[in-house]
Design a protein around this motif. Structure first.
Motif, mmCIF file in Angstrom:
data_model
loop_
_atom_site.group_PDB
_atom_site.id
_atom_site.type_symbol
_atom_site.label_atom_id
_atom_site.label_comp_id
_atom_site.label_asym_id
_atom_site.label_seq_id
_atom_site.Cartn_x
_atom_site.Cartn_y
_atom_site.Cartn_z
ATOM 1 N N GLY A 154 0.808 -1.214 0.000
ATOM 2 C CA GLY A 154 0.000 0.000 0.000
ATOM 3 C C GLY A 154 0.837 1.257 0.000
ATOM 4 O O GLY A 154 2.027 1.227 -0.312
ATOM 5 N N ASN A 162 4.065 3.524 -3.452
ATOM 6 C CA ASN A 162 3.003 2.533 -3.376
ATOM 7 C C ASN A 162 3.669 1.152 -3.463
ATOM 8 O O ASN A 162 4.233 0.797 -4.491
ATOM 9 N N GLN A 180 -7.365 1.189 -2.804
ATOM 10 C CA GLN A 180 -7.688 2.084 -1.676
ATOM 11 C C GLN A 180 -9.195 2.336 -1.561
ATOM 12 O O GLN A 180 -9.660 2.795 -0.525
ATOM 13 N N SER A 211 -4.312 3.048 4.558
ATOM 14 C CA SER A 211 -3.495 3.119 3.342
ATOM 15 C C SER A 211 -2.480 1.980 3.284
ATOM 16 O O SER A 211 -2.045 1.591 2.215
#
Ligand SMILES: *[C@@H]1O[C@H](CO)[C@@H](O)[C@H](O)[C@H]1NC(C)=O
Ligand SMILES: *[C@@H]1O[C@H](CO)[C@@H](O)[C@H](O)[C@H]1NC(C)=O
Ligand SMILES: *[C@@H]1O[C@H](CO)[C@@H](O)[C@H](O)[C@H]1NC(C)=O
Ligand SMILES: *[C@@H]1O[C@H](CO)[C@@H](O)[C@H](O)[C@H]1NC(C)=O
Ligand SMILES: *[C@@H]1O[C@H](CO)[C@@H](O)[C@H](O)[C@H]1NC(C)=O
Ligand SMILES: *[C@@H]1O[C@H](CO)[C@@H](O)[C@H](O)[C@H]1NC(C)=O
Ligand SMILES: *[C@@H]1O[C@H](CO)[C@@H](O)[C@H](O)[C@H]1NC(C)=O
Length: 276
Positions: A154, A162, A180, A211
């Protein structure tokens, strides 16, 4: 003679016990680092017997079913006996025959005395020698196609990236990233298709306001599990070793049936079968 034996003993003892890479003490191609608990080993490993790659593996389940957690984006080493891993000013380097093939590219500045340690979790961290919470780089931020318990996927605000799983088996690329927009959701991309999956509740924990998704530890202590991306399928694999069976067995897979992913169940079925 006795002195030689003592030196030999001390030498081999020190080599097998070390979990830390110090500046000025490179790890040669045939040496390994071992985590304090003896579970993880870091070194230049060869899955097919030709090229070597820097990776982390379970120390005592290598012979029957090696599983490697690759570092350095799978940089191929042709002659591993002439390769070294070293740390200098908080940066890791892979060098072969005097050429630098890879550096870790830490986002933060580290002190000249920073060390790299293979932790009991299998995370390889570059950190200050005195203050272990000053981490400037860690392998858990750079998974290849496999994720250990405690590791994450994430949006990592600290490194501004990411974090996803990637697998490249020419001509196909497969990636898995966190979605997300959906609770516990993920997206697997392969061959121009995307598949929307959901992790089961027991498998992952949300952090940083959703996240980051962390893979949970196995429910039973000392069980060995990890998440693995294959071409067109992601699985949680568990190490089974009892009187009737031995090997990696999936305890959860997505897709679980051929109705969801034609790719996984099509021409590449045999590749997935190989993983078990
Ligand atoms: C590997 O080591 C762990 C911890 O020492 C132990 O529990 C496990 O049984 C070992 N596995 C094998 C296959 O030897
Ligand atoms: C490569 O490593 C081998 C084994 O350690 C050594 O004998 C050889 O001299 C090395 N080659 C070079 C070019 O350094
Ligand atoms: C790292 O150190 C260099 C030189 O001292 C400095 O220019 C740079 O701003 C530092 N970067 C960070 C992220 O602190
Ligand atoms: C260690 O580093 C952390 C994170 O940078 C910092 O918060 C802490 O104060 C440091 N501890 C010591 C004893 O310097
Ligand atoms: C797969 O990824 C590699 C490395 O990033 C890239 O060079 C290649 O073009 C990609 N192939 C496909 C089919 O997307
Ligand atoms: C989580 O979200 C709340 C509300 O938007 C915010 O105040 C908090 O700082 C966030 N925490 C993290 C770790 O991002
Ligand atoms: C061995 O493990 C498998 C998979 O968990 C299980 O089905 C089987 O019953 C176990 N056998 C023994 C003898 O414990």
């Amino acid at each position: 003679m006795i002195l030689n034996l003592i030196i030999l003993f001390l030498g081999s003892h020190a080599a097998s016990a070390s979990n830390t890479l110090f500046p000025g003490q490179p790890l040669s191609g045939s040496e390994t680092l071992v985590s304090e608990n003896g579970i993880f080993e870091l070194g230049f490993f060869s899955p097919s017997g030709t090229k070597h790659y820097l990776g982390i593996r379970y120390k005592n389940i290598t012979s029957s079913n090696p599983v490697n957690f690759w570092l350095g984006n799978r940089i191929p080493i042709t002659n591993f006996l002439n390769a070294t891993l070293y740390i200098d000013a908080g940066e890791l380097y892979i060098e072969e025959l005097g050429s630098v093939l890879w550096t870790s590219n830490s986002m933060k500045n580290a002190s000249d005395t920073a060390v790299a340690v293979i932790l009991n979790t299998g995370n390889f961290v570059v950190r200050d020698q005195l203050n272990s919470s000053m981490v400037v780089w860690q392998s858990f931020d750079h998974p290849a196609d496999a994720l250990l318990p405690g590791a994450w996927l994430g949006l990592d605000m600290v490194i501004g990236a990411n974090i996803l799983l990637t697998l490249y088996k020419p001509p196909y690329n497969c990636t898995l990233m966190i979605d997300q927009s959906r609770k516990r959701g993920f997206i697997m991309f392969i061959d121009g298709h995307d598949y929307l999956g959901t992790f089961p509740d027991w498998m992952v924990t949300y952090e940083e306001n959703g996240s980051l998704v962390r893979l949970n530890d196995p429910e039973i202590p000392n069980e060995i599990e990890f998440m693995k991306l294959h071409l067109g399928q992601v699985s949680l694999l568990k190490w089974i070793n009892n009187a009737t069976s031995s090997g990696w067995q999936p305890v959860w897979s997505y897709p679980s049936s051929c109705k969801v992913s034609a790719f996984h169940c099509g021409v590449h079925k045999h590749r997935n079968m190989q993983m078990h």
